[in-house]
Design an enzyme around this catalytic site. Sequence first.
Site, PDB file in Angstrom:
ATOM      1  NE  ARG A  58      35.926  15.766  -0.298  1.00 26.38           N
ATOM      2  CZ  ARG A  58      34.976  15.818  -1.196  1.00 26.38           C
ATOM      3  NH1 ARG A  58      35.084  15.125  -2.320  1.00 26.38           N
ATOM      4  NH2 ARG A  58      33.888  16.520  -1.028  1.00 26.38           N
ATOM      5  N   GLY A  59      33.908  13.396   1.647  1.00 22.49           N
ATOM      6  CA  GLY A  59      32.554  13.291   1.125  1.00 22.49           C
ATOM      7  C   GLY A  59      31.842  12.205   1.916  1.00 22.49           C
ATOM      8  CG  ASP A 247      29.063  16.280   5.164  1.00 26.77           C
ATOM      9  OD1 ASP A 247      28.967  17.264   4.416  1.00 26.77           O
ATOM     10  OD2 ASP A 247      29.986  15.452   5.080  1.00 26.77           O
ATOM     11  CG  ASN A 257      26.890  20.283   2.344  1.00 27.49           C
ATOM     12  OD1 ASN A 257      27.395  19.163   2.272  1.00 27.49           O
ATOM     13  ND2 ASN A 257      26.975  21.157   1.352  1.00 27.49           N
ATOM     14  CE  LYS A 258      33.626  20.911   3.563  1.00 28.78           C
ATOM     15  NZ  LYS A 258      34.419  20.559   4.774  1.00 28.78           N
TER      16      LYS A 258
HETATM   17  O1  MRU Z   1      35.027  17.928   4.329  1.00 28.43           O
HETATM   18  P1  MRU Z   1      34.470  17.185   3.155  1.00 28.43           P
HETATM   19  O2  MRU Z   1      35.174  17.460   1.874  1.00 28.43           O
HETATM   20  O3  MRU Z   1      34.332  15.698   3.438  1.00 28.43           O
HETATM   21  O4  MRU Z   1      32.993  17.747   3.003  1.00 28.43           O
HETATM   22  C1  MRU Z   1      32.148  17.176   2.033  1.00 28.43           C
HETATM   23  C2  MRU Z   1      30.860  17.870   1.909  1.00 28.43           C
HETATM   24  O5  MRU Z   1      30.514  18.738   2.672  1.00 28.43           O
HETATM   25  C3  MRU Z   1      29.944  17.363   0.830  1.00 28.43           C
HETATM   26  O6  MRU Z   1      29.138  18.403   0.343  1.00 28.43           O
HETATM   27  C4  MRU Z   1      29.038  16.290   1.435  1.00 28.43           C
HETATM   28  O7  MRU Z   1      29.787  15.302   2.061  1.00 28.43           O
HETATM   29  C5  MRU Z   1      28.183  15.673   0.408  1.00 28.43           C
HETATM   30  S1  MRU Z   1      29.062  14.464  -0.503  1.00 28.43           S
HETATM   31  C6  MRU Z   1      28.084  13.690  -1.592  1.00 28.43           C
END
Ligand code: MRU
Length: 357
Positions: A58-59, A247, A257-258
């Site tokens: 993820r990320g 994201d 973002n998250k």
């Molecule tokens: O659902 P996830 O864990 O993939 O969400 C990730 C995020 O929101 C991160 O903050 C984002 O991808 C930046 S990663 C460098």
Amino acid sequence: MTKSDRTVKSLNALPRAVLWDNRTLRILDQRRMPRDRSLIACHQVEDVFECIQTLAVRGAPAIGIAAAYGLLVDLFETRLPLTQLKQSLSDRAEYLISARPTAVNLSWAVNRMMGVASDKFGDTRELLERLEAEAIAIHQEDIEACHQIGDHGVALVRQYPNVLTHCNAGSLAVSELGTALAPIYRAFEEGVKVHVFVDETRPLLQGARLTAFELQSVGVDCTLITDNMAAHMMASGDVDMVLVGADRIVANGDVANKIGTLNLAVLCQHFNIPFYVACPVSTIDINTESGADIVIEQRNPTEVTHWKGEQISPDNINVANPAFDVTPANLVTGIITEIGIVKPPFDESLRVMEGKT
Ligand code: MRU
């Protein structure tokens, strides 16, 4: 902590999310981290899809890198004729992109690979080798970008050493080092007395499980808090800056973002605290105009209703589970990228930046 402690716990201790090892894609399974840290070998494209959809990987940048290699898994062993191989690649591309909708790096990486695949090739071997080189280049460029984000952002951490971050935008979310965490790691290496408040990040706890683990594993001073404690920490004067990843950032500077990032940005405005976002240019989607056009991933309600497999809420309760939110550009102080810090007005500065890449 003494200087020698810092040297012993070097940044080499940071975990890597994606490995391409002798043409096998190995993914560090982040679902049960930090307790369990096993690698998943992906033998077919369905394994890669599942790893992305279930957040084993993820990320935003990490899922792009995984998908770039993921297009190729098991194809070196098959002997498909060129036209069939191209068809299979295009089916895989569509399939992998459908795993998660919000992070633009996923479609960006897959489409970049498919751009290469659309060239003319003498045989399947030549095509696959060229695609493998492209996936390695995507991975390598992300490593470079993360280090450069660290270099561009370190002065901010020197100025604002008490940082609050959300979710995980560290090594585990990218190729290595991180985006939001890269300037923090750089400052830590320099000996800056940096302290990080880590939001636990409900519902999947990427902050508590991953960011806290990463920071602790290299010795960065950090304090884990639940998401609803951020305002209190800010009101107490303990937070100099909020620094998060992204994201997708669109043409007008709105940031997906998250889920929970928007809360922090609103709080920063109230408490007059700088709110910075760090990401590689591959996260900037100049073709989408505003945050209203971003598709927000809605995830399974059980992520909210259950805790470690056990139901914690009443039967049949209505649940919302958006995985991301959109922070409007006017709440963003700056965007730290590999080519420098982009400042408002973002509708102008992002276009100028796009012209430089
Ligand atoms: O659902 P996830 O864990 O993939 O969400 C990730 C995020 O929101 C991160 O903050 C984002 O991808 C930046 S990663 C460098």
